[in-house]
Enzyme design. Structure first.
Site, short mmCIF file in Angstrom:
data_model
loop_
_atom_site.label_atom_id
_atom_site.label_comp_id
_atom_site.label_asym_id
_atom_site.label_seq_id
_atom_site.Cartn_x
_atom_site.Cartn_y
_atom_site.Cartn_z
N LEU A 1 0.10 -5.68 -1.89
CA LEU A 1 0.73 -6.39 -3.01
C LEU A 1 -0.25 -6.33 -4.18
CD1 LEU A 1 2.27 -9.62 -1.36
CD2 LEU A 1 3.46 -7.55 -2.07
N ASP A 2 0.28 -6.18 -5.39
CA ASP A 2 -0.58 -6.09 -6.57
C ASP A 2 -1.39 -7.37 -6.77
OD1 ASP A 2 0.43 -3.60 -7.11
OD2 ASP A 2 1.96 -4.36 -8.51
N TYR A 3 -2.42 -7.27 -7.58
CA TYR A 3 -3.31 -8.39 -7.92
C TYR A 3 -2.51 -9.62 -8.37
CZ TYR A 3 -7.45 -10.51 -10.16
OH TYR A 3 -8.48 -11.33 -10.51
N LYS B 1 7.87 -2.79 -9.95
CA LYS B 1 7.60 -2.83 -11.40
C LYS B 1 8.04 -1.52 -12.05
CE LYS B 1 3.67 -5.93 -10.97
NZ LYS B 1 2.22 -5.96 -10.80
#
Ligand code: URA
Length: 237
Positions: free
Chosen positions: A100-102, A190
């Site tokens: 998962l992204d930051y 995204k």
């Protein structure tokens, strides 16, 4: 007694197929002796080595974390940022299943079971991930349809997915959209929104397979039950 390739895959070193290749190529030693036979069985006392690395056979641990924002999904970060592993109190060497992204929050599985990890992230097994995105503007039906049919990101078309507007908030001019995908390309959600002209303001993974983070506050985690682990295996085997 277990088959050598299974023990290697279970340790997280590599997939079972790769382990078979390593064995056939004579790269694996058991108690100092090269074993190139695929049917070979080992027990808990046998020392398995690939090159100069000892294959660990610690007890398996399965954790579901509600990942907060501002934490990286790696085991160590070169910029010294906080990692998902820092949030977990364990002496086992766990690693995240996918990424998962930051700034993405929500359901993240962590384990030292390499075999299950490999199965869960393999595209063939099509494990569903449910995301809830907050995007800028009104998310129209046309964009939802385009996105769900597949859009090109980084030169490759995404698989069919489920995309649905859950809510539009006039005051903030933003939409809440549910997206269900089974792929795991880099920044996939995204980029899918970007492909239809929408900016993601917030992203949360609501579910990974059948696991959700209900009852877990941001940063909290829980151990999976034996039943849940079995269920995950039956989903991908
Ligand atoms: N898709 C993204 O863009 N980011 C995530 O963190 C997960 C899926």
């Amino acid at each position: 007694m277990e088959r050598l390739q299974k023990v290697i895959a279970n340790s997280g070193y590599c997939s079972r197929r790769k382990a078979e290749e390593l064995i056939s190529d004579g790269k694996v030693r058991v108690n100092g002796q090269v074993i190139s036979e695929l049917g070979f069985k080992v027990d808990g006392n046998d020392e398995i080595m690939i090159g100069n690395k000892v294959i660990s056979r610690e007890e398996k641990e399965y954790i579901l974390l509600n990942k907060p924002r501002g934490v990286v999904t790696t085991t160590s970060d070169e910029k010294n940022r906080k990692t998902v592993i820092d949030l977990i109190d364990t002496d086992k060497r766990l690693y995240p299943v996918g990424r998962l992204d930051y700034d993405t929050t929500g359901a993240l599985l962590l384990t030292n079971d390499g075999e299950l990890t490999n199965l869960l992230i393999h595209p063939r097994n099509k494990v569903d991930k449910v995301y809830i995105a907050k995007v800028k503007g009104f998310f129209d039906k046309e964009s939802a349809l385009t996105m769900s049919r597949g859009v090109v990101i980084d030169g490759v078309k995404t698989a069919k997915s489920f995309v649905k507007l859950r809510k539009y908030d006039k005051k903030s001019d933003s939409s809440i959209v549910e997206v269900i995908i089974h792929e795991g390309k880099n920044h996939q959600v995204k980029k899918m929104f970007e492909a239809v002209g929408f900016d993601v303001l917030k992203l949360k993974r609501e579910m990974f397979a059948f696991l959700n983070v209900n009852g877990l506050k941001s940063g909290e985690y829980r151990y999976l039950s034996v039943k849940e682990v079995k269920q995950l295996y039956s989903l991908v085997k």
